[in-house]
Design a protein around this motif. Structure first.
Motif, PDB file in Angstrom:
ATOM      1  N   ASP A 218       0.833  -1.210   0.000  1.00 55.77           N
ATOM      2  CA  ASP A 218       0.000   0.000   0.000  1.00 55.77           C
ATOM      3  C   ASP A 218       0.862   1.252   0.000  1.00 55.77           C
ATOM      4  O   ASP A 218       0.559   2.248  -0.686  1.00 55.77           O
ATOM      5  CB  ASP A 218      -0.924   0.000   1.219  1.00 55.77           C
TER       6      ASP A 218
ATOM      7  N   ARG B   9       1.668   6.842  -6.881  1.00 58.23           N
ATOM      8  CA  ARG B   9       0.714   7.894  -7.246  1.00 58.23           C
ATOM      9  C   ARG B   9       1.290   9.278  -6.980  1.00 58.23           C
ATOM     10  O   ARG B   9       1.062  10.218  -7.758  1.00 58.23           O
ATOM     11  CB  ARG B   9      -0.581   7.700  -6.465  1.00 58.23           C
ATOM     12  N   SER B  10       2.024   9.421  -5.892  1.00 56.23           N
ATOM     13  CA  SER B  10       2.633  10.715  -5.582  1.00 56.23           C
ATOM     14  C   SER B  10       3.667  11.112  -6.621  1.00 56.23           C
ATOM     15  O   SER B  10       3.694  12.263  -7.087  1.00 56.23           O
ATOM     16  CB  SER B  10       3.262  10.656  -4.192  1.00 56.23           C
TER      17      SER B  10
ATOM     18  N   ARG C 139       2.281   1.750  -3.484  1.00 57.14           N
ATOM     19  CA  ARG C 139       1.258   2.280  -4.401  1.00 57.14           C
ATOM     20  C   ARG C 139       1.037   3.779  -4.163  1.00 57.14           C
ATOM     21  O   ARG C 139       0.875   4.566  -5.107  1.00 57.14           O
ATOM     22  CB  ARG C 139      -0.047   1.511  -4.217  1.00 57.14           C
ATOM     23  N   GLN C 140       1.003   4.159  -2.902  1.00 58.02           N
ATOM     24  CA  GLN C 140       0.831   5.574  -2.592  1.00 58.02           C
ATOM     25  C   GLN C 140       2.003   6.402  -3.105  1.00 58.02           C
ATOM     26  O   GLN C 140       1.812   7.496  -3.656  1.00 58.02           O
ATOM     27  CB  GLN C 140       0.678   5.747  -1.081  1.00 58.02           C
TER      28      GLN C 140
END
Length: 718
Positions: free
Chosen positions: A97, A104-105, A100-101
């Motif tokens: 997780d 995206r950032s 993935r964050q």
């Protein structure tokens, strides 16, 4: 994973509750209803939702806040245990997780460049985006509501009734054909008494001869304004309010049987004695006539009857005792028509003004309004527009309240004051509508038990309807003005704003000079031509006509109307109007604005703007929405592998680019050789050409890219 499972569980429970409610509605109520019942059910559902949104939710939050304030929850401290196998699995999941964050950032950081680092501009665009979403949606809903609820039947009804009363029709006299006061009773008998009772039957109410579906509500009221002295002076006329005996005899005596025979003595008593509080609030205005202004709450009143025979007796009594004399200044005839086919009220006022020369000036005013338009009688489009507007207005009010509650200093801004004024005008419209509906409901009950000699005054709700319409017009104006602040993201609107800021003092001075010159010209035109021209018989109308003529609307103004004072004076007046006002002053005004516009544009072009535009800001701010749209099948672009891996496709693409580059270089060299051969064959300066080609090129320059060779190079590459 546990959080996702909980969300899916709540979603399943919600869907199950909705399905159960739909099944219950199907079993107990069904779906096939009458239109009125269905609209009532729909309105009831919306009222319940609004009640929950405005009253129930605040009460719930107050109770929760009191619970948290009086009994605060304990702070949860998770226990520390040794690591086991399950925790290793959770750590791997948390690690994925986190990655993935981070992905995206980083993907968002690729979109943001140095131009997006202007935080002040970003905050300004953020406020503008919020205003666009709030006020743009509110403005569109307001426009839709106004357009859907407008009815063209009102205009046609007003025009047709005005023409029917103003002009002659078969056996019925028009008000335009009444030239003296002694002919007024003949008009009343022909056009009002006989016309409203010609097709009367025993079992139904009498209809109008011109439109049988239109019914007279109550009786017709005659009201006259009198002056104590018929001599005309420079001052405004003073209307008398004295008590008289029949035939205008003095002194007045209060007889003991006057209350029983009030029809005999009422036409000689001023109307102010029978006024109510609502009359003083709503009907306290003046009728602006062609000669004077006439107050509504003054004069002497006489009522006709419902039947033609009794109305004729009243008219004979008024003629016998000389109710209309030389002291009569104006006569008003008031009544109300109701058309049940279109649910339309027509409040009519016929006015007759007596001139000092003995003639009269007629006028007909008709106010058409739908005063009985309930929710269950509205069309589906109007009902949907009204409900959507109510919801949007609630959101608008909530946004305004939250903004001013947490930041009260924002009320110093003129735009926030305008928002508060928009809210107050909406509340005023709602209050006026509620008062009008209650007043109409009480008057309709009065119609059911009204006697044959009672005047039912529908001018009060009609007056409230006019106030409501004017207030809605003001609301539209200030909402449109509020959009000026919203549209400041556009460079065009910024340019207009800067132009007005730079030019307001010069423009105001020029406008004042034009108005002063125009006032003087209008005084001269009214003085010279006012007695012979209807367009210049008073100052206000003359001002309007000159402004219309100045801006090109010259269809109503003829040059011959300025020549009543003589040929040479008419030429002078027309030259002043056509050249000085139109060509000189108006063009100076327009040229001044144009010059400041050019200055503002020069200032804008000289400023270096390295910031982003509003749409670029929205593209980044709403990247999630844009990504959702790009994931749709219509926007999705599939990847064709062509039987190769990704690395092979990348290598093949790079090789293709190298081949195209080398091919262009070979074509350019072949073009040089061909040009040199052509110069040798035609005895041109081949040495000079070779010398030019042998000169060293600038670093990074493309060979053969001089401006004189661009055309030949493009031909060779083609």
């Amino acid at each position: 994973m546990k959080v996702k499972k909980a969300h899916w569980a709540m979603f399943a429970i919600t869907v199950a509750i909705i399905i159960c409610c739909m099944i219950a509605i199907t079993v107990f109520a069904g779906f096939k209803h009458e239109d009125v019942k269905f609209k009532t059910m729909l309105v009831s559902m919306v009222i319940v939702l609004i009640f929950q949104y405005l009253i129930a939710d605040p009460i719930k939050f107050v109770i929760l806040s009191l619970d948290r304030a009086l009994w605060p929850p304990r702070i949860y401290i998770p226990p520390r245990n040794d690591k086991d196998v399950g925790e290793e699995t959770d750590e791997k999941q948390y690690r994925m997780d986190f990655l993935r964050q981070r992905l995206r950032s980083q993907r968002s950081n690729l979109v943001l460049s140095s131009r997006y680092r202007n935080y002040a501009l970003n905050e300004q665009y953020k406020m503008i985006a919020l205003d666009v979403f709030t006020y743009g949606k509110y403005f569109l809903c307001l426009m839709c509501l106004v357009l859907v609820t407008r009815d063209q039947t009102l205009y046609h009804n007003t025009r047709s009734i005005t023409e029917l009363f103003m002009f002659n029709h078969t056996d019925y006299t028009g008000l335009q054909e009444v030239y003296f006061l002694n002919q007024l009773f003949d008009f009343i008998e022909s056009t009002l008494v006989i016309a409203f009772n010609s097709n009367a039957t025993d079992g139904s109410a009498p209809g109008w001869v011109h439109a049988e579906q239109s019914v007279l509500l109550g009786v017709i009221r005659l009201r006259q304004l009198r002056v104590s002295n018929p001599e005309i002076g420079l001052d405004a006329p003073k209307f008398t309010e004295m008590h008289y005996m029949p035939d205008w005899q003095l002194p007045y005596r209060k007889l003991h049987y006057s209350d029983k025979y009030w029809r005999i003595y009422e036409p000689w008593i001023p109307v102010r004695l029978s006024l109510e509080f609502l009359d003083a609030v709503l009907m306290n205005f003046d009728h602006v006539g062609s000669l004077n202004s006439y107050p509504e709450l003054a004069g002497y009143v006489s009522l006709l009857a419902r039947s033609a025979a009794n109305s004729q007796k009243v008219i004979d009594y008024l003629i016998e005792y000389h109710w209309l004399t030389l002291n009569t200044s104006a006569v008003f005839i008031d009544f109300t028509l109701y058309n049940a086919d279109v649910n339309l009220f027509s409040v009519c006022t016929l006015r007759v003004e007596k001139t000092p020369f003995g003639g009269i000036v007629p006028d007909v005013q008709v106010d058409s309004a739908k005063l009985l338009e309930n929710v269950d009688q509205m069309p589906y489009t109007g009902l949907a527009a009204l409900l959507i507007y109510v919801l949007v207005f609630i959101q608008f009010s909530q946004t305004l309240a939250v903004k001013l509650w947490y930041e009260p200093h924002l009320l110093k801004s003129i735009w926030n004051k305008l928002d508060l004024f928009i809210f107050l005008v909406n509340v005023m419209v709602m209050v006026l509508v509620v008062i009008r509906e209650s007043m109409v409901a009480s008057m309709m009950k009065k119609v059911e038990g009204a006697s044959k000699m009672e005047f039912i005054d529908f001018r009060r709700p009609s007056r409230l309807h006019q106030f409501t319409t004017v207030t809605i017009g003001i609301l539209i104006c200030i909402t449109t003005l509020r959009l000026w602040r919203v549209l400041q993201f556009s460079s065009v609107f910024k340019l207009f704003t800067r132009t007005l800021y730079l030019a307001w003092s010069a423009v105001a001075s020029t406008a004042i000079a034009i108005v002063i010159f125009l006032i003087g010209f209008c005084f001269a035109v009214v003085t010279i031509n006012g007695n012979n021209s209807s367009n210049f018989n008073n100052f206000v109308k003359s001002m309007v006509m000159c402004m219309c003529f100045s801006f090109g609307f010259s269809a109503q103004v003829k040059p011959s109307e300025l020549f009543h004072g003589g040929k040479w004076l008419g030429i002078l007046l027309y030259g002043v109007l056509a050249f000085v006002i139109i060509v000189l002053l108006i063009n100076v005004f327009v040229s001044l604005i144009n010059d400041y516009f050019a200055v503002a544009k020069t200032i804008r072009d000289s400023e270096q703007e390295n910031g982003i535009s509003f749409f670029e800001f929205l593209r980044v701010e709403l990247s999630g929405w844009c990504g959702s749209f790009h994931k749709l099948p219509c926007f999705h672009r599939s990847y064709d592998r062509k039987g190769r891996t990704v690395a092979e496709n990348v290598s093949w693409e790079l090789d293709s680019m190298d081949r195209k580059r080398s091919m262009r270089q070979r074509q350019r060299q072949g073009y040089y050789q061909l040009t040199l051969l052509r110069m040798i064959l035609f005895d041109d300066d081949a040495d000079g050409w070779q010398g030019q080609r042998a000169q060293p090129e600038a670093p990074g320059a493309d060979p053969g890219s001089s401006p004189s060779k661009n055309k030949r190079q493009d031909e060779a590459e083609a």
